[in-house]
Design an enzyme around this catalytic site. Structure first.
Site, PDB file in Angstrom:
ATOM      1  N   ASP A 173      29.640  38.064  43.491  1.00  0.00           N
ATOM      2  CA  ASP A 173      31.085  38.065  43.274  1.00  0.00           C
ATOM      3  C   ASP A 173      31.861  37.510  44.469  1.00  0.00           C
ATOM      4  O   ASP A 173      31.289  37.275  45.544  1.00  0.00           O
ATOM      5  CB  ASP A 173      31.567  39.485  42.933  1.00  0.00           C
TER       6      ASP A 173
ATOM      7  N   ASN B  11      33.048  53.920  40.726  1.00  0.00           N
ATOM      8  CA  ASN B  11      33.276  53.985  39.279  1.00  0.00           C
ATOM      9  C   ASN B  11      32.139  53.315  38.503  1.00  0.00           C
ATOM     10  O   ASN B  11      32.299  52.947  37.354  1.00  0.00           O
ATOM     11  CB  ASN B  11      34.623  53.354  38.916  1.00  0.00           C
TER      12      ASN B  11
HETATM   13  C1  GLP Z   1      32.267  45.981  46.172  1.00  0.00           C
HETATM   14  C2  GLP Z   1      31.308  44.922  45.665  1.00  0.00           C
HETATM   15  C3  GLP Z   1      30.122  45.527  44.966  1.00  0.00           C
HETATM   16  C4  GLP Z   1      29.538  46.648  45.812  1.00  0.00           C
HETATM   17  C5  GLP Z   1      30.570  47.713  45.998  1.00  0.00           C
HETATM   18  C6  GLP Z   1      30.059  48.911  46.771  1.00  0.00           C
HETATM   19  O1  GLP Z   1      33.190  46.396  45.214  1.00  0.00           O
HETATM   20  N1  GLP Z   1      31.942  44.008  44.770  1.00  0.00           N
HETATM   21  O2  GLP Z   1      29.156  44.529  44.701  1.00  0.00           O
HETATM   22  O3  GLP Z   1      28.392  47.152  45.193  1.00  0.00           O
HETATM   23  O4  GLP Z   1      31.639  47.132  46.716  1.00  0.00           O
HETATM   24  O5  GLP Z   1      30.270  48.741  48.131  1.00  0.00           O
HETATM   25  P1  GLP Z   1      29.795  49.722  49.278  1.00  0.00           P
HETATM   26  O6  GLP Z   1      28.375  49.392  49.503  1.00  0.00           O
HETATM   27  O7  GLP Z   1      30.654  49.352  50.454  1.00  0.00           O
HETATM   28  O8  GLP Z   1      30.026  51.087  48.799  1.00  0.00           O
END
Ligand code: GLP
Length: 247
Positions: A67, A136
């Site tokens: 993404d 979520n």
């Molecule tokens: C973002 C990314 C996701 C990721 C999520 C969790 O929203 N788009 O791909 O899995 O964060 O991030 P973290 O590892 O900082 O909790």
């Protein structure tokens, strides 16, 4: 589905890096689906360390990321291109032309989604897809909704996600409202999926994703349909899982 519990974040990263390293050693021209977020940072640090020790060679590896925020330039310090360059690509011998992310500055979002889908198809299959999970239960930026979107698409980020990601920005107002993400079919097409999760804030998301019904309201629940999912998580993230399910 294999679930590995780790005592702490360093051992979570160690396991994850070892799995990715094994993939590259066994198939030097692997296509890796990569993720951003705070969870895999330590994993990337270890991959860089393995490269510096001469254990890994990335010259034939191709990467495709999940993404990217819409509206952020590649050199914006919160763009996912900047994240990947900084944490991984600039520190290893990968060919930058073999690293793909959506273009956050694309003028036409439909064309950008089509372009990204064509890239995914042209790679001939993702060998290993690394995933984090949102509080979520989003994967990539596939937010909870009423349908699973198969292909790359532009997402309106939920307030929960913007709030969660605001820790990386000066204020919540600076967090983009939209992002490009691979679709669910793209993610499920990977041969192997490796999902990392750490902390109590992920416990409910993991529980509902893997022990609840498959529903677009819980995007990661679709992973129950994939036949090669490995979860590496710490005890906080797995707090709601029955002991019998954990390796
Ligand atoms: C973002 C990314 C996701 C990721 C999520 C969790 O929203 N788009 O791909 O899995 O964060 O991030 P973290 O590892 O900082 O909790």
């Amino acid at each position: 589905m294999n679930i590995y519990i780790t005592e702490n974040i360093p051992s979570l990263n160690q396991k994850a890096a070892n799995i990715i390293a094994a993939q590259i050693i066994m198939k030097p021209d692997s296509v890796l689906g990569l993720a951003t977020g705070s969870t895999p940072i330590g994993t990337y640090e270890l991959l860089v360390e393995y490269y510096n020790k001469g254990v890994l060679d990335f010259t034939k590896v191709t990467t495709i990321n999940l993404d990217e925020y819409q509206g952020l330039a590649p050199d914006h310090d919160q763009s996912y291109r900047y994240f990947m360059d900084t944490h991984l690509f600039n520190q290893i011998n990968i060919n930058k032309n073999s690293t793909f992310l959506p273009n956050g500055l694309a003028k036409d979002s439909n064309l950008e989604c089509q372009r990204y889908n064509q890239i995914i198809q042209s790679l001939g299959g993702i060998d290993l897809q690394l995933l984090g999970i949102g509080e979520n239960a989003h994967i990539g930026f596939n937010e909870p909704g009423t349908e699973f979107k198969p292909n790359p698409h532009l997402v309106t980020l939920t307030e929960k996600t913007r709030q969660a990601n605001s820790r990386f920005f000066p204020s919540i107002d600076d967090v983009p409202t939209h992002a490009y993400t691979m679709g669910i079919k793209n993610i499920l097409s990977a041969k192997k999926i490796l999902l990392l999760a750490s902390g109590t804030s992920k416990a409910k998301a993991l529980y509902h994703s893997f022990l609840g019904p498959i529903t677009p309201a819980v995007p990661a629940s679709i992973l129950q349909l994939h036949n090669n999912v490995t979860i590496i998580a710490d005890s906080d993230a797995l707090a709601l899982f029955p002991q019998s399910m954990i390796c």
